[in-house]
Design a protein around this motif. Sequence first.
Motif, mmCIF file in Angstrom:
data_model
loop_
_atom_site.group_PDB
_atom_site.id
_atom_site.type_symbol
_atom_site.label_atom_id
_atom_site.label_comp_id
_atom_site.label_asym_id
_atom_site.label_seq_id
_atom_site.Cartn_x
_atom_site.Cartn_y
_atom_site.Cartn_z
ATOM 1 N N SER A 77 36.946 49.077 51.129
ATOM 2 C CA SER A 77 36.256 48.175 50.151
ATOM 3 C C SER A 77 34.842 47.907 50.317
ATOM 4 O O SER A 77 34.387 46.888 49.523
ATOM 5 N N LYS A 80 33.479 48.203 46.526
ATOM 6 C CA LYS A 80 33.890 46.705 45.790
ATOM 7 C C LYS A 80 32.580 46.407 44.984
ATOM 8 O O LYS A 80 31.681 46.745 44.490
ATOM 9 N N PHE A 127 34.644 41.096 45.630
ATOM 10 C CA PHE A 127 34.549 41.520 46.529
ATOM 11 C C PHE A 127 35.973 41.424 47.533
ATOM 12 O O PHE A 127 36.450 41.627 49.127
ATOM 13 N N ASN A 129 39.903 41.159 46.595
ATOM 14 C CA ASN A 129 40.772 42.579 45.950
ATOM 15 C C ASN A 129 41.258 41.344 43.712
ATOM 16 O O ASN A 129 40.622 42.364 43.336
ATOM 17 N N ALA A 132 37.896 42.409 42.760
ATOM 18 C CA ALA A 132 37.630 43.579 43.065
ATOM 19 C C ALA A 132 38.500 44.310 41.853
ATOM 20 O O ALA A 132 38.530 45.209 41.085
ATOM 21 N N THR A 136 37.254 46.252 38.084
ATOM 22 C CA THR A 136 37.217 47.939 37.976
ATOM 23 C C THR A 136 38.240 48.455 36.531
ATOM 24 O O THR A 136 38.605 49.064 36.395
ATOM 25 N N TYR A 204 41.495 51.953 41.082
ATOM 26 C CA TYR A 204 40.901 51.008 42.669
ATOM 27 C C TYR A 204 41.611 51.738 43.418
ATOM 28 O O TYR A 204 40.470 52.103 44.891
#
Length: 331
Positions: A77, A80, A127, A129, A132, A136, A204
Amino acid sequence: MVQGTVNWSTKADKDWLQGYVDDWVDFYRKHTKEGQVASYIPILAKANPNHLGISIHGKNGMIVKSGDTDIPFTIQSISKVISFMVACMEKGIGYVLDRVDVEPTGEAFNSIMHLEMKSIDKPLNPFVNAGALTVTSMLNGKTAMEKLEPILKLLEKMIGYRPTINQAVFESEEESSARNRAIGYYLVETGFLESNLELTLETYFKQCSIEITVDDLARIGLILANDGRDPFGEGEIIPRQIARIVKALMLTCGMYDASGKFATYVGIPAKSGVSGGIMAVAPPRVRERYLPFIEGCGIGVYGPALEDRGNSIAGIKLLKHIASQWDLSVF
Ligand code: DON
């Protein structure tokens, strides 16, 4: 005489700090037993839970490192932070923040709950998912490797070599991707994803599988502490405004639902990953006393035994101790 120096840059200063950091790593290593290595991605369960290492890179060139500092691990992570910065550089800060908010969730990193429960018009921060994956999906490129290229290039500029993607970790992530797929399908249904789901997930998982070391994290942290400039290189690597936003996000959201405690008890921006890495940033500070790393430093920690929120258990305790000893808090 160590205490009489003013810039903590001599060999005697380094030896003095080194002695302390060695003792602290030895002392805090026992707390690794209180945590568990991540197992929801099967290959991460193979990590040695007793490992604990730290590297501290100062703006004055001082480097202090101790413990298990030579073990490569996947960035997870912490990537991120990098993908968010790349998206801001590619698309502009306004574009990114129109699509991902900057609010802490108080929930687990892979929670899907807030997306539906709170009436939000975008994922709450880059941050978790959901945020993130949205970030992405925004990256330029038609293939995962095209999207990843600027991430790898930015990392290379900061750490001095091109990092590699750990294929076995990538495959393990893909095999255990049900939760991220669930989040992804929700993002598709609500119109947040700008690339198709398979491409977004592949990118990702690959960004999470980039291999780094504690020294690399300390280097990146140092550049952020220096507002996006490499103190030993030329020019700006990350625009100052992006570096500032990312540090604010790290402080408020970087340690997931333990971010409030980390800000309170450690007091510096940090970002963790489930493989046990923590990247921390100690910006320059103004204090009456003369303290080590007063001009700012980056800190990389590795300790794969995690607490229940997904952060390195001994790593957090070690950082808390160092922050209190050296008065690192930004507050
Ligand atoms: O499961 C995921 O989404 C990961 N590959 C990244 C997770 C992560 O590092 C969250 N951290 N604490």
